[in-house]
Scaffold this motif. Structure first.
Motif, PDB file in Angstrom:
ATOM      1  N   GLU A   1       0.833  -1.206   0.000  1.00 59.20           N
ATOM      2  CA  GLU A   1       0.000   0.000   0.000  1.00 59.20           C
ATOM      3  C   GLU A   1       0.868   1.256   0.000  1.00 59.20           C
ATOM      4  O   GLU A   1       0.604   2.210  -0.740  1.00 59.20           O
TER       5      GLU A   1
ATOM      6  N   ALA B   1       1.102   4.220  -2.816  1.00 58.55           N
ATOM      7  CA  ALA B   1       0.734   5.594  -2.466  1.00 58.55           C
ATOM      8  C   ALA B   1       1.867   6.585  -2.704  1.00 58.55           C
ATOM      9  O   ALA B   1       1.627   7.736  -3.094  1.00 58.55           O
ATOM     10  N   GLU B   2       3.087   6.138  -2.481  1.00 58.14           N
ATOM     11  CA  GLU B   2       4.206   7.078  -2.470  1.00 58.14           C
ATOM     12  C   GLU B   2       4.999   7.141  -3.776  1.00 58.14           C
ATOM     13  O   GLU B   2       5.729   8.113  -4.020  1.00 58.14           O
ATOM     14  N   TYR B   3       4.849   6.128  -4.641  1.00 61.31           N
ATOM     15  CA  TYR B   3       5.657   6.093  -5.858  1.00 61.31           C
ATOM     16  C   TYR B   3       4.823   5.728  -7.084  1.00 61.31           C
ATOM     17  O   TYR B   3       3.949   4.869  -7.022  1.00 61.31           O
ATOM     18  N   ASP B   4       5.145   6.395  -8.167  1.00 63.77           N
ATOM     19  CA  ASP B   4       4.508   6.118  -9.453  1.00 63.77           C
ATOM     20  C   ASP B   4       5.386   5.106 -10.185  1.00 63.77           C
ATOM     21  O   ASP B   4       6.577   5.365 -10.430  1.00 63.77           O
TER      22      ASP B   4
ATOM     23  N   ARG C   1       5.336  10.356  -5.818  1.00 65.24           N
ATOM     24  CA  ARG C   1       4.050  10.973  -6.123  1.00 65.24           C
ATOM     25  C   ARG C   1       3.869  12.237  -5.285  1.00 65.24           C
ATOM     26  O   ARG C   1       4.342  12.304  -4.147  1.00 65.24           O
ATOM     27  N   CYS C   2       3.136  13.193  -5.821  1.00 61.56           N
ATOM     28  CA  CYS C   2       2.752  14.331  -5.001  1.00 61.56           C
ATOM     29  C   CYS C   2       1.608  13.878  -4.086  1.00 61.56           C
ATOM     30  O   CYS C   2       0.852  12.964  -4.426  1.00 61.56           O
ATOM     31  N   ARG C   3       1.505  14.477  -2.930  1.00 58.27           N
ATOM     32  CA  ARG C   3       0.549  14.021  -1.914  1.00 58.27           C
ATOM     33  C   ARG C   3      -0.886  14.024  -2.433  1.00 58.27           C
ATOM     34  O   ARG C   3      -1.683  13.149  -2.082  1.00 58.27           O
TER      35      ARG C   3
ATOM     36  N   ARG D   1      -2.113  10.648  -4.601  1.00 56.26           N
ATOM     37  CA  ARG D   1      -1.794   9.314  -4.102  1.00 56.26           C
ATOM     38  C   ARG D   1      -3.010   8.385  -4.177  1.00 56.26           C
ATOM     39  O   ARG D   1      -4.012   8.632  -3.506  1.00 56.26           O
TER      40      ARG D   1
ATOM     41  N   ARG E   1      -5.088   4.593  -3.828  1.00 53.09           N
ATOM     42  CA  ARG E   1      -5.123   3.493  -2.869  1.00 53.09           C
ATOM     43  C   ARG E   1      -4.999   2.182  -3.631  1.00 53.09           C
ATOM     44  O   ARG E   1      -5.542   2.024  -4.709  1.00 53.09           O
TER      45      ARG E   1
END
Length: 208
Positions: free
Chosen positions: A28, A32-35, A165-167, A170, A172
């Protein structure tokens, strides 16, 4: 037709049993944090699906798995296993049915001659498993960023360049009801919910 992803990243485990959810929580966080390029990487919440994951495993050339593993080490210890040792560790000390199921996936893929050529297991030693509805313990939760850093290094070795990713963008990986902060905040206290089984069922069994 688009290119089939050659890299599979799996988070496996059961969110309902405390540290058993480590693998899913790590996946998860990665989502959320990386593309990640969809033409190269498939990222899945594998949960406890067992043999239902076979088609994804056999389609991949490289497999990275996040999981809680009994390494017989201090709680919260992170350990990376690679190559032929991965199936051995998945089956050495099974903590739950999901590990039995995933060991069968790897064995079946091997029998079919379709086991991924590169295998990486990023596992953490759990602290607590017998807590129904519980979340990750602090010692295990603290290892998620380190697990992601190792995963990112693996992906770069495999020719992928993850982009932060930008906040506001993000996504799920699974249902919002499973969001860790919400999952922890909405949990009933022990007076309202039995941690180790439904007391109504236990009472009936006691009368049998």
């Amino acid at each position: 037709m688009g290119q089939e992803p050659d890299i599979l990243v799996l988070g496996i485990g059961n969110l309902l049993w405390a540290d058993e959810g480590f693998g899913v929580r790590a996946a998860e966080a990665l989502a959320a944090e990386y593309d990640l390029p969809e033409d190269r990487v498939r990222l899945l919440d594998g949960g406890t699906q067992g043999l239902y994951l076979l088609e994804y495993v056999t389609a991949a050339h490289r497999l990275l798995v996040f999981d809680a593993v009994d390494y017989a080490l201090p709680p919260g210890t992170l350990k990376v296993v690679r190559g032929a040792d991965v199936p051995k560790f998945m089956g050495a000390k099974k903590m739950s049915l999901h590990q039995t199921g995933f060991q069968e996936v790897l064995a079946t893929a091997d029998l079919l001659g379709q086991l991924p050529e590169a295998l990486v297991l990023i596992g953490v030693q759990p602290e607590e498993l017998e807590d129904y509805g519980g979340s990750l313990r602090a010692s295990v939760k603290a290892r998620v960023p380190e697990a992601l850093a190792i995963a990112l290094d693996c992906l770069r070795e495999w020719g992928v360049s993850p982009a932060p990713r930008c906040r506001s963008a993000r996504p799920r990986l699974n249902d919002s009801a499973l969001d860790m902060a919400r999952y922890e905040a909405d949990r009933p206290d022990e007076g309202a919910a039995c941690r180790y089984g439904d007391p109504r069922v236990l009472a009936v069994r006691g009368q049998a």
